[in-house]
Design a protein around this motif. Structure first.
Motif, PDB file in Angstrom:
ATOM      1  N   VAL A 119       0.841  -1.198   0.000  1.00 14.28           N
ATOM      2  CA  VAL A 119       0.000   0.000   0.000  1.00 14.28           C
ATOM      3  C   VAL A 119       0.879   1.253   0.000  1.00 14.28           C
ATOM      4  N   GLU A 120       1.957   1.233   0.783  1.00 18.40           N
ATOM      5  CA  GLU A 120       2.904   2.344   0.774  1.00 18.40           C
ATOM      6  C   GLU A 120       3.450   2.578  -0.632  1.00 18.40           C
ATOM      7  N   PHE A 121       3.817   1.498  -1.305  1.00 23.55           N
ATOM      8  CA  PHE A 121       4.375   1.626  -2.652  1.00 23.55           C
ATOM      9  C   PHE A 121       3.372   2.277  -3.593  1.00 23.55           C
ATOM     10  N   ILE A 122       2.124   1.821  -3.542  1.00 21.11           N
ATOM     11  CA  ILE A 122       1.110   2.382  -4.436  1.00 21.11           C
ATOM     12  C   ILE A 122       0.931   3.869  -4.172  1.00 21.11           C
ATOM     13  N   LEU A 123       0.818   4.253  -2.910  1.00 21.07           N
ATOM     14  CA  LEU A 123       0.613   5.669  -2.579  1.00 21.07           C
ATOM     15  C   LEU A 123       1.814   6.531  -2.953  1.00 21.07           C
ATOM     16  N   GLY A 124       3.002   5.942  -2.977  1.00 17.00           N
ATOM     17  CA  GLY A 124       4.204   6.689  -3.333  1.00 17.00           C
ATOM     18  C   GLY A 124       4.621   6.501  -4.772  1.00 17.00           C
ATOM     19  N   SER A 125       3.780   5.903  -5.591  1.00 17.58           N
ATOM     20  CA  SER A 125       4.178   5.531  -6.948  1.00 17.58           C
ATOM     21  C   SER A 125       3.974   6.658  -7.958  1.00 17.58           C
ATOM     22  N   HIS A 126       4.749   6.569  -9.037  1.00 18.53           N
ATOM     23  CA  HIS A 126       4.659   7.538 -10.134  1.00 18.53           C
ATOM     24  C   HIS A 126       4.910   6.826 -11.464  1.00 18.53           C
ATOM     25  N   PHE A 127       4.260   5.684 -11.635  1.00 16.58           N
ATOM     26  CA  PHE A 127       4.345   4.871 -12.855  1.00 16.58           C
ATOM     27  C   PHE A 127       5.729   4.258 -13.059  1.00 16.58           C
ATOM     28  N   GLN A 128       6.422   3.914 -11.955  1.00 20.55           N
ATOM     29  CA  GLN A 128       7.722   3.276 -12.080  1.00 20.55           C
ATOM     30  C   GLN A 128       7.615   2.029 -12.953  1.00 20.55           C
ATOM     31  N   GLY A 129       8.647   1.824 -13.759  1.00 19.06           N
ATOM     32  CA  GLY A 129       8.684   0.654 -14.620  1.00 19.06           C
ATOM     33  C   GLY A 129       7.869   0.791 -15.884  1.00 19.06           C
ATOM     34  N   THR A 130       7.319   1.976 -16.121  1.00 13.81           N
ATOM     35  CA  THR A 130       6.568   2.217 -17.359  1.00 13.81           C
ATOM     36  C   THR A 130       7.131   3.450 -18.047  1.00 13.81           C
ATOM     37  N   GLU A 131       6.701   3.657 -19.281  1.00 13.54           N
ATOM     38  CA  GLU A 131       7.164   4.825 -20.040  1.00 13.54           C
ATOM     39  C   GLU A 131       6.504   6.119 -19.576  1.00 13.54           C
ATOM     40  N   TYR A 132       5.581   6.010 -18.607  1.00 12.83           N
ATOM     41  CA  TYR A 132       4.857   7.185 -18.128  1.00 12.83           C
ATOM     42  C   TYR A 132       5.473   7.797 -16.865  1.00 12.83           C
ATOM     43  N   ASP A 133       6.554   7.231 -16.370  1.00 20.36           N
ATOM     44  CA  ASP A 133       7.206   7.725 -15.150  1.00 20.36           C
ATOM     45  C   ASP A 133       7.831   9.095 -15.423  1.00 20.36           C
ATOM     46  N   PRO A 134       7.393  10.160 -14.736  1.00 19.29           N
ATOM     47  CA  PRO A 134       7.931  11.499 -15.003  1.00 19.29           C
ATOM     48  C   PRO A 134       9.417  11.649 -14.699  1.00 19.29           C
ATOM     49  N   ILE A 135       9.979  10.742 -13.883  1.00 16.71           N
ATOM     50  CA  ILE A 135      11.428  10.787 -13.640  1.00 16.71           C
ATOM     51  C   ILE A 135      12.105   9.541 -14.214  1.00 16.71           C
ATOM     52  N   GLY A 136      11.434   8.910 -15.188  1.00 12.81           N
ATOM     53  CA  GLY A 136      11.962   7.718 -15.818  1.00 12.81           C
ATOM     54  C   GLY A 136      12.660   8.021 -17.131  1.00 12.81           C
ATOM     55  N   GLN A 137      12.733   6.999 -17.995  1.00  7.48           N
ATOM     56  CA  GLN A 137      13.502   7.108 -19.235  1.00  7.48           C
ATOM     57  C   GLN A 137      12.620   7.200 -20.478  1.00  7.48           C
ATOM     58  N   GLY A 138      11.334   7.410 -20.308  1.00  8.28           N
ATOM     59  CA  GLY A 138      10.427   7.460 -21.450  1.00  8.28           C
ATOM     60  C   GLY A 138      10.550   8.745 -22.251  1.00  8.28           C
ATOM     61  N   LEU A 139       9.821   8.794 -23.368  1.00  2.00           N
ATOM     62  CA  LEU A 139       9.786  10.002 -24.180  1.00  2.00           C
ATOM     63  C   LEU A 139       9.123  11.131 -23.386  1.00  2.00           C
ATOM     64  N   THR A 140       9.527  12.350 -23.640  1.00  2.39           N
ATOM     65  CA  THR A 140       9.036  13.500 -22.868  1.00  2.39           C
ATOM     66  C   THR A 140       7.514  13.577 -22.859  1.00  2.39           C
ATOM     67  N   ASP A 141       6.896  13.387 -24.022  1.00  2.00           N
ATOM     68  CA  ASP A 141       5.427  13.474 -24.094  1.00  2.00           C
ATOM     69  C   ASP A 141       4.762  12.406 -23.245  1.00  2.00           C
ATOM     70  N   LEU A 142       5.329  11.199 -23.218  1.00  2.00           N
ATOM     71  CA  LEU A 142       4.739  10.106 -22.455  1.00  2.00           C
ATOM     72  C   LEU A 142       4.987  10.267 -20.961  1.00  2.00           C
ATOM     73  N   LYS A 143       6.148  10.821 -20.595  1.00  2.00           N
ATOM     74  CA  LYS A 143       6.496  10.988 -19.179  1.00  2.00           C
ATOM     75  C   LYS A 143       5.533  11.930 -18.457  1.00  2.00           C
ATOM     76  N   HIS A 144       4.878  12.771 -19.202  1.00  2.00           N
ATOM     77  CA  HIS A 144       3.964  13.737 -18.582  1.00  2.00           C
ATOM     78  C   HIS A 144       2.551  13.619 -19.156  1.00  2.00           C
ATOM     79  N   LYS A 145       2.230  12.430 -19.662  1.00  2.00           N
ATOM     80  CA  LYS A 145       0.911  12.231 -20.259  1.00  2.00           C
ATOM     81  C   LYS A 145      -0.162  12.053 -19.200  1.00  2.00           C
ATOM     82  N   PHE A 146       0.183  11.326 -18.107  1.00  2.00           N
ATOM     83  CA  PHE A 146      -0.798  10.996 -17.085  1.00  2.00           C
ATOM     84  C   PHE A 146      -0.409  11.563 -15.728  1.00  2.00           C
ATOM     85  N   ARG A 147      -1.391  11.839 -14.918  1.00  2.00           N
ATOM     86  CA  ARG A 147      -1.174  12.335 -13.561  1.00  2.00           C
ATOM     87  C   ARG A 147      -0.775  11.159 -12.656  1.00  2.00           C
TER      88      ARG A 147
END
Length: 479
Positions: free
Chosen positions: A287-315
């Motif tokens: 539950v802690e992980f979910i509440l602290g999550s930001h799409f880790q392991g996906t292209e939508y992670d704002p601090i991940g390695q995805g494309l800029t448009d995808l990193k900020h596509k979803f809240r």
């Protein structure tokens, strides 16, 4: 009467049934999201016996109601100022009931046109204050708040979480006077993110569904149901538009993806189920992980390695506007006085620490009762925010150091909870009063320990950050 415009300052909730959890716990949890710099306090409100009924008047919208003369002790996380309302948000009462309010939601224009929201009705800021001190079970909490909505009206569409040692409930207020609630099945979980989430209602099943008076006739007379053979609350009362698919459903998708990775779903799907059974038993750390999550392991992670448009596509679930995050854990296998723990993380969930406070405490640390709109070093909220700001400034460099500290503290706090539980159950000579003092002392020690680790890492990062100045210059030693 007034219709409130849709805003994007909102929360994410998680509910877990006792047979779905790894240790038999019932958990209701939520991130409270509003502003990037808006301190929360953590307080204990004492049991009070009034000579007369008390009148509550909201400083926000003038909502008013008479309150019972007996007000039970309860914990809460109110705003630093009540200028815009109390917003007590979450806590336990002396009867072992947990409540979290609210998960902002939005009803569609069709239903609001028939039963508009009431400008002076009950809203988020008042719900804990006028409900939690007066209820003795989760089910009673739903009925108690539901009666207020039916009699006084609601100023907002909201989701509210309740739990006790037997069950967890999720309640949704849609329009000015209509609401439903569903008991979370013991073997299941739910993730909710700013949409009306409850789906099929079985009006014959009184054990698992509660609802406002006359809701069936309301829907039928006003021809609001798009289906001919079912009563899907989400489809009748909720919204299904692009803003939901960008802002809300991706968070539900990610929570379900984490607990059910074997199920293939899309982040923009409007058909994600309200209730799921996880592919494993769920821990508090999940539950802690979910509440602290930001799409880790996906292209939508704002601090991940995805494309800029995808990193900020979803809240994402965890974001800078989180004021506090809480997990209200109830362990049915333990005595009532030690069954409940309020795990509280101040500031941004991904950058904070969940500190365990037993539900029966009679006070909180002074630093948890301090903090205003401008930074101050004596506030627990601002101590956690400062650490997050430092990490943000050099995330690649400082992020791993934060994660290492969080892991160390989680291990130590888990150890302390096991130790406290053991001591409380073994020491039969402790009087009820001494037990409360002991529980308060140990809970506050947990907070002091966590803050000490935060301050140590803050000092380290400030020191290391001096080397990142753009005014630094590497001098040639031969000059």
């Amino acid at each position: 009467m007034a219709f409130k415009e849709k805003s994007f300052s909102a929360c994410t909730s998680v509910l877990v049934g006792k047979k779905a959890s790894i240790d038999g716990s019932i958990m209701i949890a939520r991130n409270e999201d509003a502003k990037t710099a808006w301190p929360k306090h953590f307080k204990v409100y004492p049991h009070v016996e009034h000579n007369n009924k008390q009148l509550f008047i909201s400083p926000d919208n003038g909502f008013s109601m008479e309150l019972p003369q007996t007000s039970g002790r309860y914990t809460a996380t109110p705003e630093w100022t009540n200028e815009y309302g109390i917003f007590a948000e979450d806590g336990f009462n002396e009867y072992g009931v947990a409540m979290s309010a609210t998960e902002s939601a939005y009803a569609n224009e069709r239903v609001l046109g028939v039963d508009p929201l009431i400008s002076t009705g009950i809203g988020e800021e008042a719900m804990i204050t006028v409900t939690l001190p007066y209820i003795h079970s989760a089910r009673e909490g739903v009925k108690y708040l539901g009666q207020i909505v039916e009699e006084k009206g609601a100023s907002e569409s909201n989701g509210i979480l309740f739990a006790d040692q037997s069950e967890a409930w999720y309640m949704e207020i849609a329009t000015g006077h209509h609401w439903v609630a569903q008991r979370i099945p013991d073997d299941s979980y739910a993730v909710v993110a700013n949409q009306l989430a409850i789906q099929e209602i079985d009006f014959t099943d009184k054990n698992n569904f509660l609802h406002s008076t006359g809701i069936v006739d309301f829907v039928s007379i006003n021809k609001l149901n798009p289906a001919t053979d079912s009563f899907n609350f989400r489809k009748i009362f909720g919204t299904q538009d692009l803003s939901d698919e960008i802002y809300s459903t991706p968070r539900v998708w990610y929570g379900q993806k984490y607990l059910n990775p074997e199920i293939i779903q899309g982040p923009m799907s409007e058909e994600l189920p309200f209730i799921r059974k996880a592919n494993r038993l769920i821990s508090r750390e999940d539950v802690e992980f979910i509440l602290g999550s930001h799409f880790q392991g996906t292209e939508y992670d704002p601090i991940g390695q995805g494309l800029t448009d995808l990193k900020h596509k979803f809240r994402p679930i965890s974001l800078a506007k989180t004021q506090e995050s809480h997990i209200l854990q109830i362990r049915p296998s333990l005595p009532t006085e030690i069954a409940g723990i309020q795990w509280l993380a101040m500031g941004v969930t991904a950058q904070s620490l969940f500190v365990p406070f037993y539900a029966t405490i009679n006070d909180t640390p002074e630093s948890y009762k301090k903090g205003e709109a401008t930074y101050s070093a004596d506030s627990a909220y601002w101590k956690y925010k400062l650490l997050g700001i430092l990490v943000d400034s050099n995330y690649l460099e400082f992020g791993p150091k934060l994660k290492a500290m969080q892991k160390e503290v989680r291990i130590e706090l888990n150890r302390r909870v096991h130790e406290i539980d053991k001591l409380l159950q073994e020491d039969i000579n402790l009087t009820p009063e001494n037990k409360v003092e002991f529980i308060t002392k140990k809970s506050n020690e947990n907070a002091f320990y966590a803050i000490k680790k935060v301050e140590e890492l803050t000092a380290q990062l400030i020191t290391e950050a001096t080397a990142f100045s753009p005014l630094d210059f590497k001098t040639d030693a031969n000059l």
